[in-house]
Design a protein around this motif. Structure first.
Motif, PDB file in Angstrom:
ATOM      1  N   LEU A  46       0.878  -1.302  -0.030  1.00 28.80           N
ATOM      2  CA  LEU A  46      -0.023  -0.065  -0.082  1.00 28.80           C
ATOM      3  C   LEU A  46       0.865   1.104  -0.032  1.00 28.80           C
ATOM      4  O   LEU A  46       0.518   2.283  -0.674  1.00 28.80           O
ATOM      5  N   ASP A  47       1.811   1.264   0.833  1.00 26.26           N
ATOM      6  CA  ASP A  47       2.679   2.493   0.951  1.00 26.26           C
ATOM      7  C   ASP A  47       3.513   2.724  -0.619  1.00 26.26           C
ATOM      8  O   ASP A  47       3.308   4.117  -0.956  1.00 26.26           O
ATOM      9  N   ASP A  48       3.987   1.770  -1.095  1.00 24.03           N
ATOM     10  CA  ASP A  48       4.537   1.937  -2.605  1.00 24.03           C
ATOM     11  C   ASP A  48       3.419   2.451  -3.483  1.00 24.03           C
ATOM     12  O   ASP A  48       3.483   3.382  -4.361  1.00 24.03           O
ATOM     13  N   LYS A  67      -5.075   7.496   1.659  1.00 24.24           N
ATOM     14  CA  LYS A  67      -4.577   6.321   1.742  1.00 24.24           C
ATOM     15  C   LYS A  67      -5.547   5.342   2.460  1.00 24.24           C
ATOM     16  O   LYS A  67      -5.650   4.253   2.003  1.00 24.24           O
ATOM     17  N   SER A  68      -6.317   5.854   3.628  1.00 20.89           N
ATOM     18  CA  SER A  68      -7.032   4.969   4.413  1.00 20.89           C
ATOM     19  C   SER A  68      -8.234   4.371   3.510  1.00 20.89           C
ATOM     20  O   SER A  68      -8.591   3.371   3.725  1.00 20.89           O
ATOM     21  N   PHE A  69      -8.557   5.142   2.465  1.00 22.65           N
ATOM     22  CA  PHE A  69      -9.798   4.851   1.608  1.00 22.65           C
ATOM     23  C   PHE A  69      -9.182   3.378   0.951  1.00 22.65           C
ATOM     24  O   PHE A  69      -9.892   2.533   0.873  1.00 22.65           O
ATOM     25  N   PHE A  70      -7.772   3.394   0.133  1.00 24.41           N
ATOM     26  CA  PHE A  70      -7.694   2.185  -0.151  1.00 24.41           C
ATOM     27  C   PHE A  70      -7.263   1.191   0.739  1.00 24.41           C
ATOM     28  O   PHE A  70      -7.425   0.091   0.481  1.00 24.41           O
ATOM     29  N   ALA A  71      -6.889   1.436   1.962  1.00 17.09           N
ATOM     30  CA  ALA A  71      -6.630   0.427   2.918  1.00 17.09           C
ATOM     31  C   ALA A  71      -7.839  -0.286   3.404  1.00 17.09           C
ATOM     32  O   ALA A  71      -7.929  -1.610   3.563  1.00 17.09           O
ATOM     33  N   LEU A  74      -8.776  -2.660   0.712  1.00 14.55           N
ATOM     34  CA  LEU A  74      -8.018  -3.860   0.805  1.00 14.55           C
ATOM     35  C   LEU A  74      -8.374  -4.946   1.898  1.00 14.55           C
ATOM     36  O   LEU A  74      -8.331  -6.097   1.636  1.00 14.55           O
ATOM     37  N   ARG A  75      -8.895  -4.299   3.022  1.00 13.51           N
ATOM     38  CA  ARG A  75      -9.395  -5.072   4.226  1.00 13.51           C
ATOM     39  C   ARG A  75     -10.471  -5.588   4.187  1.00 13.51           C
ATOM     40  O   ARG A  75     -10.834  -6.699   5.030  1.00 13.51           O
ATOM     41  N   GLU A  76     -11.525  -5.278   3.201  1.00  8.79           N
ATOM     42  CA  GLU A  76     -12.800  -5.590   3.250  1.00  8.79           C
ATOM     43  C   GLU A  76     -12.810  -6.891   2.365  1.00  8.79           C
ATOM     44  O   GLU A  76     -12.374  -7.218   1.396  1.00  8.79           O
ATOM     45  N   PRO A  77     -13.232  -7.929   3.574  1.00  9.49           N
ATOM     46  CA  PRO A  77     -13.328  -9.274   2.964  1.00  9.49           C
ATOM     47  C   PRO A  77     -14.329  -9.674   1.907  1.00  9.49           C
ATOM     48  O   PRO A  77     -13.941 -10.599   1.176  1.00  9.49           O
ATOM     49  N   ALA A  78     -15.201  -8.894   1.675  1.00 10.76           N
ATOM     50  CA  ALA A  78     -16.319  -9.131   0.633  1.00 10.76           C
ATOM     51  C   ALA A  78     -15.757  -8.633  -0.796  1.00 10.76           C
ATOM     52  O   ALA A  78     -16.194  -9.148  -1.930  1.00 10.76           O
TER      53      ALA A  78
END
Length: 170
Positions: A46-48, A67-71, A74-78
């Motif tokens: 994510l940082d890169d 950046k939190s939007f993309f994080a 990425l974390r959303e299991p669905a």
């Protein structure tokens, strides 16, 4: 005025290699001479991803998502999400955010640093993404929306993608 460009993927990457034609193959081969590497992953990249994405958006004069939007995506299991990155000498130079659903892989966000254009990093990125999409059994690749006849529209068409009109009603 807008269309989503969608490519029906062949069963094998070798077939796509033949389908894309000599001009696109030459651009991908040129990238091979610049010591580029390709990686996919999730939070660990994510940082890169964000470094390349934010610089490119700034250069285009476009506000950038946090950046939190993309994080969170990425974390959303669905959601079936991945990051794809191209590196040159260990430095991230090109990136894409990938979503997969119902046999289709989509790239809603992609960026390449201006200085990496000389290395054909964007062509290298897309070729590797398309190969992985085929290898993982996707039937279609959605390059995302573009304005008809814009540079991005033509870039997506060179891969064999076909436009599907998008309509907004106000």
């Amino acid at each position: 005025d807008k269309a989503s460009l969608i490519l029906k993927l062949p069963a094998q990457a070798d077939q796509l290699w033949q389908d894309i034609g000599t001009k696109v193959r030459a651009q991908i081969k040129k990238a091979d001479s610049f010591d580029l590497t390709f990686k996919t992953g999730k939070q660990e990249l994510l940082d890169d991803f964000y470094k390349v994405f934010a610089i490119n958006m700034r250069d285009l004069g476009t506000p950038v998502y946090a950046k939190s939007f993309f994080a969170n995506l990425l974390r959303e299991p669905a959601l079936n999400t991945r990051l794809a990155l191209v590196y040159r000498h260990g430095k991230p130079v090109s990136c894409g955010f990938l979503l997969s659903y119902h046999g289709t892989q989509e790239i809603p966000w992609a960026s390449t640093l201006r200085e990496a254009n000389a290395f054909n990093a964007n062509m290298f990125l897309y070729w590797n993404i398309l190969k992985q999409a085929i290898d993982s059994g996707h039937a279609f690749f959605d390059f995302g929306r573009s304005s008809k006849d814009a540079g991005t529209f033509k870039f997506k068409q060179q891969w064999g993608a076909h436009p599907h009109g998008l309509y907004w009603h106000y």
